[in-house]
Design a protein around this motif. Structure first.
Motif, PDB file in Angstrom:
ATOM      1  N   MET A   1      -0.862 -30.960  -8.448  1.00 18.31           N
ATOM      2  CA  MET A   1      -0.716 -30.270  -9.728  1.00 18.31           C
ATOM      3  C   MET A   1       0.402 -29.240  -9.647  1.00 18.31           C
ATOM      4  N   LEU A   2       1.239 -29.222 -10.678  1.00 11.74           N
ATOM      5  CA  LEU A   2       2.301 -28.227 -10.784  1.00 11.74           C
ATOM      6  C   LEU A   2       1.795 -27.041 -11.592  1.00 11.74           C
ATOM      7  N   THR A   3       1.947 -25.842 -11.031  1.00 13.29           N
ATOM      8  CA  THR A   3       1.555 -24.615 -11.724  1.00 13.29           C
ATOM      9  C   THR A   3       2.771 -23.713 -11.844  1.00 13.29           C
ATOM     10  N   VAL A   4       3.138 -23.395 -13.065  1.00 14.45           N
ATOM     11  CA  VAL A   4       4.283 -22.540 -13.363  1.00 14.45           C
ATOM     12  C   VAL A   4       3.751 -21.251 -13.974  1.00 14.45           C
ATOM     13  N   SER A   5       4.065 -20.117 -13.349  1.00 16.06           N
ATOM     14  CA  SER A   5       3.486 -18.841 -13.776  1.00 16.06           C
ATOM     15  C   SER A   5       4.561 -17.814 -14.091  1.00 16.06           C
ATOM     16  N   ASN A   6       4.607 -17.366 -15.344  1.00 10.68           N
ATOM     17  CA  ASN A   6       5.417 -16.249 -15.794  1.00 10.68           C
ATOM     18  C   ASN A   6       6.884 -16.344 -15.353  1.00 10.68           C
ATOM     19  N   LEU A   7       7.525 -17.471 -15.672  1.00  5.15           N
ATOM     20  CA  LEU A   7       8.936 -17.623 -15.318  1.00  5.15           C
ATOM     21  C   LEU A   7       9.800 -16.738 -16.218  1.00  5.15           C
ATOM     22  N   VAL A   8      10.659 -15.957 -15.564  1.00  9.51           N
ATOM     23  CA  VAL A   8      11.597 -15.068 -16.260  1.00  9.51           C
ATOM     24  C   VAL A   8      12.956 -15.214 -15.598  1.00  9.51           C
ATOM     25  N   LYS A   9      14.012 -15.311 -16.417  1.00  7.97           N
ATOM     26  CA  LYS A   9      15.368 -15.386 -15.868  1.00  7.97           C
ATOM     27  C   LYS A   9      16.357 -14.806 -16.860  1.00  7.97           C
ATOM     28  N   SER A  10      17.212 -13.920 -16.359  1.00 14.92           N
ATOM     29  CA  SER A  10      18.255 -13.304 -17.177  1.00 14.92           C
ATOM     30  C   SER A  10      19.618 -13.586 -16.576  1.00 14.92           C
ATOM     31  N   PHE A  11      20.594 -13.689 -17.451  1.00 16.76           N
ATOM     32  CA  PHE A  11      21.993 -13.803 -17.043  1.00 16.76           C
ATOM     33  C   PHE A  11      22.749 -12.702 -17.773  1.00 16.76           C
ATOM     34  N   GLY A  12      23.009 -11.617 -17.048  1.00 19.70           N
ATOM     35  CA  GLY A  12      23.588 -10.452 -17.700  1.00 19.70           C
ATOM     36  C   GLY A  12      22.601  -9.877 -18.700  1.00 19.70           C
ATOM     37  N   ASP A  13      23.035  -9.700 -19.932  1.00 25.17           N
ATOM     38  CA  ASP A  13      22.165  -9.168 -20.983  1.00 25.17           C
ATOM     39  C   ASP A  13      21.328 -10.249 -21.670  1.00 25.17           C
ATOM     40  N   LEU A  14      21.558 -11.500 -21.307  1.00 24.63           N
ATOM     41  CA  LEU A  14      20.847 -12.598 -21.945  1.00 24.63           C
ATOM     42  C   LEU A  14      19.543 -12.898 -21.209  1.00 24.63           C
ATOM     43  N   ARG A  15      18.442 -12.810 -21.925  1.00 22.59           N
ATOM     44  CA  ARG A  15      17.133 -13.187 -21.378  1.00 22.59           C
ATOM     45  C   ARG A  15      16.946 -14.666 -21.679  1.00 22.59           C
ATOM     46  N   ALA A  16      17.327 -15.515 -20.729  1.00 26.32           N
ATOM     47  CA  ALA A  16      17.343 -16.956 -20.966  1.00 26.32           C
ATOM     48  C   ALA A  16      15.942 -17.551 -20.974  1.00 26.32           C
ATOM     49  N   VAL A  17      15.043 -17.029 -20.132  1.00 32.34           N
ATOM     50  CA  VAL A  17      13.649 -17.478 -20.072  1.00 32.34           C
ATOM     51  C   VAL A  17      12.780 -16.231 -19.981  1.00 32.34           C
ATOM     52  N   ASP A  18      11.721 -16.204 -20.797  1.00 32.32           N
ATOM     53  CA  ASP A  18      10.968 -14.959 -20.923  1.00 32.32           C
ATOM     54  C   ASP A  18       9.460 -15.230 -20.925  1.00 32.32           C
ATOM     55  N   GLY A  19       8.881 -15.307 -19.718  1.00 37.41           N
ATOM     56  CA  GLY A  19       7.430 -15.395 -19.593  1.00 37.41           C
ATOM     57  C   GLY A  19       6.837 -16.760 -19.890  1.00 37.41           C
TER      58      GLY A  19
ATOM     59  N   SER B   1       4.720 -20.086 -18.866  1.00 36.09           N
ATOM     60  CA  SER B   1       3.659 -20.499 -17.940  1.00 36.09           C
ATOM     61  C   SER B   1       3.016 -21.792 -18.434  1.00 36.09           C
ATOM     62  N   PHE B   2       2.770 -22.729 -17.516  1.00 34.89           N
ATOM     63  CA  PHE B   2       2.052 -23.953 -17.874  1.00 34.89           C
ATOM     64  C   PHE B   2       1.617 -24.676 -16.607  1.00 34.89           C
ATOM     65  N   GLU B   3       0.756 -25.685 -16.781  1.00 36.05           N
ATOM     66  CA  GLU B   3       0.294 -26.521 -15.673  1.00 36.05           C
ATOM     67  C   GLU B   3       0.452 -27.984 -16.039  1.00 36.05           C
ATOM     68  N   ILE B   4       0.738 -28.805 -15.034  1.00 38.52           N
ATOM     69  CA  ILE B   4       0.761 -30.258 -15.222  1.00 38.52           C
ATOM     70  C   ILE B   4      -0.105 -30.875 -14.128  1.00 38.52           C
ATOM     71  N   GLU B   5      -1.221 -31.452 -14.540  1.00 37.44           N
ATOM     72  CA  GLU B   5      -2.117 -32.093 -13.585  1.00 37.44           C
ATOM     73  C   GLU B   5      -1.574 -33.463 -13.197  1.00 37.44           C
TER      74      GLU B   5
END
Length: 302
Positions: free
Chosen positions: A1-19, A21-25
């Motif tokens: 099972m894949l568990t993705v928790s609270n992914l966040v990523k910024s590039f400079g001032d750009l918040r490209a991914v913001d929180g 979360s999901f699961e794939i069984e």
């Protein structure tokens, strides 16, 4: 099972991914939908450990951090396709499969089977540069899937495929699902998501707007759409009915009605049918496309 928790990523001032979360069984297909630039590819790159999540975001496979140690279980098709044009089909497939831990003899024995499965036009000794773009794409798909990965990540896999080849890809994805693979793919085409996915995650400007089983997500919005076929009513007449807030004529004598509330469905059926036979009357929740338009609009105005 894949568990993705609270992914966040910024590039400079750009918040490209913001929180996110999901699961794939195991044995589940998850569709990721969102416009270009919404952050889907960045999410995939964090799952694959190409980018490092910020603020404590985590990606785990069966409880273990997903990284190079688990590379061989992954099949990844990037949005930017890339093949070596001077290689033959078999050389290309063998090369990528060996990178994922397969032995040459095992790969060689499967190439013909996979070429038949995806209806590749050509022979295994044809060079990549002699193939059409569609067949090149199918060769890359084979290279992605031939080692039967436990986790499959496909970034816009249906892009550029005609309906026949799209159906072949769908079947290939479903075959891996039957063998227990956890699969995630992104698509602009909501129909692809509705047809074969079990779950979805909806991304808009890096934010997660929706996540869950597709039927549950749709039903949560209520059965506020009615699809009818009737020669006895005009567009303007349908618009005047109580509880109807919008009507679209989709083809001759066929209409889509949007309701204020699902409770109007039964009285509208009685009114429109007049006790007579109707070729079509179906009360449904909104489609994923309608839901996305609603949720994206809400996000813009927040």
């Amino acid at each position: 099972m894949l568990t993705v928790s609270n992914l966040v990523k910024s590039f400079g001032d750009l918040r490209a991914v913001d929180g996110v979360s999901f699961e794939i069984e195991d044995g589940i297909i998850l569709g990721m939908i969102g416009q270009n630039g919404s952050g889907k590819t960045t999410i995939f790159r964090m799952i694959l450990d190409f980018l490092t999540p910020e603020e404590g975001g985590k990606v785990n496979w069966n409880g273990e951090k997903l990284g190079n140690n688990l590379y061989d279980i992954i099949g990844y098709l990037p949005e930017e396709r890339g093949l070596y044009e001077t290689m033959t089909i078999e050389q290309q497939i063998i090369y990528f499969a060996q990178l994922r831990g397969m032995q040459k003899n095992d790969i060689d024995n499967k190439i013909d089977e996979w070429m038949i499965k995806f209806d590749v036009k050509g022979t295994r000794t044809d060079k990549i540069k002699t193939l059409s773009k569609g067949n090149q794409q199918k060769v890359q798909l084979i290279a992605t899937l031939i080692h039967e990965p436990k986790l499959v990540i496909l970034d816009e896999p249906f892009s550029g495929l005609d309906p026949v080849n799209a159906e072949l890809l769908e079947q290939g994805i479903l075959d891996l699902k039957e063998k227990g693979s956890a699969i995630i793919f992104s698509s602009h085409n909501m129909n692809n998501i509705e047809e074969i996915c079990d779950k979805l995650v909806m991304i808009h400007h890096g934010k997660q707007l929706l996540y869950g089983e597709i039927n549950e997500v749709r039903e949560s919005f209520g059965r506020t759409f009615i699809y009818i076929e009737t020669p006895d009513w005009t567009l303007d007449e349908l618009k005047e009915l109580e509880g109807v807030i919008d009507v679209k004529e989709t083809s001759k004598n066929q209409y889509t009605l949007k309701l204020e509330d699902a409770s109007y469905g039964e009285p509208l059926f009685k009114t429109i049918s007049k006790g007579e036979y109707l070729p079509k009357f179906s009360q449904q929740p909104p489609t994923l496309e309608e839901i996305f338009k609603m949720k994206a609009g809400e996000a813009i105005h927040e």
